[in-house]
Structures are given as C-alpha cells and as structure tokens.
Scaffold this active site. Sequence first.
Site, PDB file in Angstrom:
ATOM      1  N   PHE B 119      10.036 -32.161  28.048  1.00  0.00           N
ATOM      2  CA  PHE B 119      10.442 -33.404  27.405  1.00  0.00           C
ATOM      3  C   PHE B 119      11.330 -33.107  26.189  1.00  0.00           C
ATOM      4  O   PHE B 119      10.987 -32.305  25.337  1.00  0.00           O
ATOM      5  CB  PHE B 119       9.203 -34.194  26.971  1.00  0.00           C
ATOM      6  N   GLN B 120      12.475 -33.756  26.150  1.00  0.00           N
ATOM      7  CA  GLN B 120      13.454 -33.593  25.063  1.00  0.00           C
ATOM      8  C   GLN B 120      13.899 -32.143  24.879  1.00  0.00           C
ATOM      9  O   GLN B 120      14.169 -31.710  23.766  1.00  0.00           O
ATOM     10  CB  GLN B 120      12.935 -34.180  23.755  1.00  0.00           C
ATOM     11  N   LYS B 169       8.814 -25.592  18.326  1.00  0.00           N
ATOM     12  CA  LYS B 169       7.727 -26.226  17.583  1.00  0.00           C
ATOM     13  C   LYS B 169       6.579 -25.252  17.310  1.00  0.00           C
ATOM     14  O   LYS B 169       5.983 -25.287  16.234  1.00  0.00           O
ATOM     15  CB  LYS B 169       7.229 -27.435  18.365  1.00  0.00           C
TER      16      LYS B 169
END
Lengths: 187, 593
Positions: B119-120, B169
């Site tokens: 995702f993204q 992240k």
Amino acid sequence: MNAAHLTGTGSAYFLEEKKQEAEAHTLAVIAENQPGVLARIIGLFAGRGYNIDSLTVSETEHEKHVSRFTIVTTGTPAVIAQIKNQLERMVPVHSVADLTVSGNYLARELAMVKVAGKGDKRVEALRLADAFRARVVDASTDSFVFELTGKPDKVDQFISLMVPLGLVEVSRTGVAAILRGPEAMKG
Amino acid sequence: MAGTPNGELMTGAEIVLKALADQGVSTVFGYPGGAVLPIYDEFFQQEKVKHILVRHEQGATHAAEGYARSTGKVGVVLATSGPGATNCVTGLTDALLDSIPMVCLTGQVPTHLIGNDAFQECDTVGITRPCTKHNWLVKDVNDLARIIHEAFYVARTGRPGPVVVDIPKDVQFAKGKYVGPQGITAKTYAPRVKPDQNAVRAAIDLLATARRPILYTGGGVINSGPTASKLLREFVAMTGIPITSTLMGLGAYPASGPEWLGMLGMHGTYEANMAMHDCDVMVCVGARFDDRITGRLDAFSPGSKKIHIDIDPSSINKTVKVDIPVIGDVGHVLEDMIRLWKSRSLKLDAKALADWKAQIAKWKAVDCLKYTPNRDVIMPQYAIERLYELTKDKDCYISTEVGQHQMWAAQFYRFEEPNRWMTSGGLGTMGYGLPAAVGMQAAHPKSLCICVAGDASVLMNMQEMSTAIQHRLPIKVFILNNQYMGMVRQWQQLLHGNRLSESYMDSLPDFVKLAEAYGGTGIRCDKPADLDDAIREMIAAKGPVLFDCRVANLANCFPMIPSGKAHNEMILGSEIKDEEVGNVIDSKGKQLV
Ligand SMILES: Cc1cc2nc3c(=O)[nH]c(=O)nc-3n(C[C@H](O)[C@H](O)[C@H](O)COP(=O)(O)OP(=O)(O)OC[C@H]3O[C@@H](n4cnc5c(N)ncnc54)[C@H](O)[C@@H]3O)c2cc1C
Ligand SMILES: Cc1ncc(C[n+]2csc(CCOP(=O)(O)OP(=O)(O)O)c2C)c(N)n1
Ligand SMILES: [Mg+2]
C-alpha cells in the site's frame, strides 16, 4: 533594425557548422559499489541520448566497496567530453578515465560460442578454434562450446567464421580494459 | 531528545529530527501520511524545527525552493510514501534545473515489504533518480544520521541541487546510533571551488586586450552567495565593463548600476542582445548558455572570444564552445581576477571602451521596452512599473509564475540585490510562484513577499493560499489577469496562424471571492487611475491578498528573439503590428520550442 528581418531567415552571420566525426572511446569509471549505481550510469546514458556499445562492471575492491565499469561509447569528441564530465559529477563516481585518449591500453573480451555440426564442418570448427586459441569447454557428439578471450575484433572475427560452420549461440562479456605500464589509472 | 550525546541509541524518527536541528534547519515544508507518522510524532514533541503544513506536496517543494533561494540555505521537504513522493517530482525537477539546494525526505513502506506493491509503495529512488543530484534509500537505521548529513552536504556543495532520502517506516521505528554532522561529506564528491591560476591568468590576459567586452552573468553568481555579488560589483566598477544577466541572475548587479544593460535572451533587451552579438570578449559568469539565451547557435556572438566561469565542468562547451574555461566557484574566481587585475594595474583601452559604450547608448536609445500607454485599460507593463515604484523602498521579495507576466516582471521590476527574485527558469513550472512566496515569507516573516502571477498559472497551486492563512504568512499575489494563457496565445499568434486553440481561460473564478473564501483579502482593479491606491491597499493588508489586476487581454511580450533567429534579428514591440505577428517566424523556426 528594419522590416526585412521580419520575413524569412538567412542571417548575415551564417557559420558553417563543423560536423565532427563520431569515434568510439573506451572509458574506465571507478565508482562506489552502492545499490543503484549501475542504474544511475545507464540512466545517464539513456536520459541524455548517449550510446553504449559495451558495458562491463564488477566489484574490484571488496573492502572499499569499489566497482570498475568499462564503457565503450561512440560520439563526436564534444559528446565524449560531455559524457566524461557528466559521469564525473555523479556523486558515487570516484574517477573517470578516457583510455582512448590516454593512449596505450589493453582491451579484452570473453566469449562463449556454441557450434553444432558434424563431419567436415565439425573438424574445421575445431581447427579454427585452435588457431584462435579458443578452448573447448563443453562438447557433445554434435556440438562444441568454445571459450575465447581476446580483443573485440578478434572475437568478432571468430564468430563470423563460425557462422557457416553451425553457429548456434553466443554469449559475450563485453570489454574490460586497462592501461599498459606501471601506473594506476588517473581520473 | 534534545542533548542526546553522540553514540546513545535513538529511534530513526528521533535521528531525523536531531539531524535536521544539527543542520540548522528551522523550517520544514511537509504533509503527513502513514509512512512518515513516526517522524510526525517527533515533530509533535519538539520545538526546534518548525513544520509548515502545505496543501499539496508540490507546494512543499516550491515553498522549499522559495525558502532556499531567498536565504541561500537548503530548503527541506517532508512527504509520505507513494503519492506523497510522486507529488514531489515536479518540484525536484524544477530545483535540479535551477540549481536550488533542497533535501526532500520521503517515507517508504517497511523494508520487508519493498518490492511487493505494498500500500502506497512506489520506487521513489527509481522515480527520482533522474530528477535529483543524488538519492538514498536508507536500509539500516545506523546509516540514517550519516546519510542525512551527507544529503545536506551534496545538496549545497558545488552546483547546488535537490536530493532525496527515502526512509522506510521500520527504519524510523528502529533504534540506532546518532552521529553529528561534523566532518561528514560524501567521500567521492568534492567539486573544485578554487580555480586553476593559469586559467585565471589566461582569462585576465584576454580580457585586458578587449575592445568591446561584455559580462554575461547568471544564476551561478546567486548560488555562490552574497560575496560573489559584491565582488562582481567591484569587478565591474574597476573595469567599466558593460554587464547583462540571465533571468536567473537578476539582482547580482543592481539594475540602477551604471553598466547595467538589462536582461538578455529571448525576451531580453535590445541593447543586451546586440552587445552580446557584437562583443569581442565575452565573460560568462555562472551562466549556462541556455537556448533562451543563445537563440540560433551558429549565429551566437560570432566574433567573440569567450571566457566561461562555472563550477560544473559539464556546463563547459555543452552548447557553445568557449576559448578559456575557468572551473571554480564564482566568488573565488572573481576574487582572484580582481587581485590579478589590480596587481598588474591593468586598464582597458579607454578610447575603444568609450566607442563601445557610445554604440551601446545608441542601442539603448531604441527604447526597446517602450509600450503604448493606455488611459482606459491597465497595460501589464504599467502594472509592473507601478508595483515596482510603490514597493522599491520596502524590504521586498518577488516570485513569479510562468508566462508573459513573468517576463514583464523580469523586464520592468528593477532588482538591486541578490536573492530577491525567485522564478522558475529552467523548467518553467506554472504553479511555482504562489508556493514559492509562501516559502519566502516563512523565511522572512517581516518582509513584503509578492508573487507576480498569471490568471492561469496561479490556479495550479492555489490551494497553498490555505497554507498562507494557517501559518499567518501575508503573501501578496498580484495576478496580471489577461484571461488568457498569454504566453501560449502569443506563440499561437506567432507560429500557428492565430488559431487560439485552448488558450483562452474560460470560467476563471472570481479571485476576490476566492481570496475571501480562503480567509484572505481580495482586491480587484481594472482602471489605470485606481491602480496605485489598490496596490497601496494590498501592501497595507495584514494577511494574504489575491489582487485581481485586470490588464489588457491581448498585449504581447516584446522584445522577442524568435526561435531559430540570431540576437540581431530581434522583434521589437514598436515595429510589429498584430497582423504581422503570424509571419515573423519561418517554418524551420516554428519547429523549435
Ligand atoms: C517563459 C520563459 C522565458 C524565458 N526567457 C528567458 C530570457 O529571455 N532570458 C533569460 O535569460 N532566461 C529566460 N528564461 C530562463 C531560461 O530558460 C534559463 O532558466 C536561464 O536562462 C538559465 O539561467 P543561467 O544561465 O543563469 O543558468 P542557471 O540555471 O542559473 O545555472 C547556473 C550556472 O552556473 C553554474 N554555477 C552554479 N553555482 C555556481 C557557483 N557557485 N560558481 C560558479 N558557477 C556556478 C552552474 O553550474 C550553471 O552552469 C525563460 C524561462 C521561461 C520559463
Ligand atoms: C505546468 C505547466 N504546464 C504548461 C506550461 C506551458 N505554459 C507556459 S506559459 C503558459 C500560460 C501561462 O498563462 P498565465 O499564467 O495566465 O500567464 P500569462 O502568460 O497570461 O501572463 C503555459 C500553459 C507550463 N509552463 N507549465
Ligand atoms: Mg494570463
């Protein structure tokens, strides 16, 4: 200023553009062996419309994470100078040398050449391989794989000789090059 | 977090904030999202680095450019992964072409998901490789601090430019060692700043023999810093050489200076272009022979010897072959040239220089920027002249959008100092100016920050008005509203038989109401007689202003060197009538851009 220049072209100062001839140059590039460095170099050539005739790369100093690229490119002297400057200003690039300009250098390429055939053709292929100092690295009753190292034009020549003798497949490494003499390459 | 000694373990997010603080960053332009939430969490817990929330990541990049160009510091952007990163691409490319130092930090999906179409997720380093000076994907938190410091070093060193640091992240959460910025450079990147003295000597020797010399200066003088501008002024005063500049270099030499010829190039002045064409020695100082400057290459300054001062060897001989290249930083090179000129007590041939200046005076007398004044309609040139007169005594920074208004601003606003003029030159990015003004104002809260805009361009990043309101950044957006993409229309008139395909701006918003909708002030003016008062009202307004300046719709921007023509084949506004506009460029020229 008069109205004449408002129509047509034709400058009073037309200069004949000097058309320079394209030449092949061999560049040696020393760069950090970091992820993406190959993509950067190829991207530079693709993005700016430069030619790559041959490109080889491998890590040459493991502890220092340094890789050496050998790039054969074709362009006018002005374009070659641009290529060198553009490569040099890339952050991970240590140095660039134009071996063609520096002079006396060695260029070698390795090829593996698969030839299939029987009878006279098979014998002739083996005989030529011997003359070119190619080694047989694989053989079956009706095929050979030759390994050949040499200048690119020697490899070219060998391959073209193999065509009528049953050439099946070729794998070439591209050119690796180094200056002759005791000195290490300077940027 | 503050004061954590070197070597103590910190999270990646803490390392980011500490590294920014240690780099002296006071302001970051950004927009949050999943992949940068740990970094935003750190923003929440500190006060050293201010975050300006934009409304679109492209806005953040241009704001960072405005911040950088008006301060000489590195502009900093923070964006999330995927769409956040791709929205930065235009601003990065803009900064690359205009040599603006920028560090763009992007979030990335966690390391173990990279390559999975998570995702993204997007290949940020792949996408931004050709539009940055360099970029990094940080895979180990222990490399993070060093890479950020390296990124700042690369962005500001040599020919400045944008860089991207992509931070997954999990790296933001992981704990690792912090290192400070001391002594961190990129080990393979050390551009030459001090020139080769032989080159400097050769340049001076050539220059001393000149009879018709000219200085052609550019953005490199601004990049080099205020000292370079000072030295440039000293050099001109000492030698008396006439000087022109590119769009990017305006302000390095004052427009009020005695040797100033105005801007050169496609929309430059007659005197500047004629002097470039006829000079015998040209000194290019931090400019790159762009095609807007050279026009037809084979007719570019055919009789001159050329000296080129540039920090980037790849700028030398790229389009125009020069006689004496001097590689180095403008400041250092000018310092050496001045020292050498003085120590050898050199002087240009006084008679030759006087003749040259007499010739230039004749070209000046053509008065190439003359336009027909109008009592009923505001001429766009008049609008900029009045804007200049009413702001010239103020501490003022100007940005522009892209189009005719940009050229009129360059021609009619007179810059006295460097770093006061922000414009998108190389990429010509519509949508640059308004967010750039946000960035200028963030850097100079007390100054008057004006964006000279066009009705079409200003809509491209209009949402940043909301940023200006939120952060109390009282930018003034002065829209030269001609209801056209004027520059496009001008080219259609010149090149495409006056067929105005899609260049009329139908359904423009009511800019006054739009300003009010954002919580700002809207001003409209359509009478020359009211203009001064309206501009004063704009200056006096406390908050952001959208000024809808209704100007003559069909005015065109002259002088102009049509594509494919030489410097001495310029079209002047005074000699071209609307009917002729379509016949000026021949078919070969029409293929050029
Ligand atoms: C609609 C439109 C019209 C335009 N018309 C014109 C026009 O009429 N005239 C015009 O001038 N421009 C015009 N431009 C802008 C043009 O496209 C170029 O952006 C501009 O001319 C480039 O300016 P520059 O040569 O100063 O180079 P920059 O892009 O500013 O590059 C700076 C040069 O200096 C070097 N440099 C950087 N830092 C240093 C340092 N510290 N020391 C030494 N060298 C350094 C760099 O390597 C580079 O070569 C127009 C743009 C648009 C959008
Ligand atoms: C993002 C982007 N898209 C398209 C263009 C091409 N373009 C250059 S100038 C221009 C028109 C600008 O119109 P406006 O902002 O009204 O300025 P004017 O020329 O009327 O002063 C366009 C479409 C561009 N420079 N940038
Ligand atoms: Mg317009």
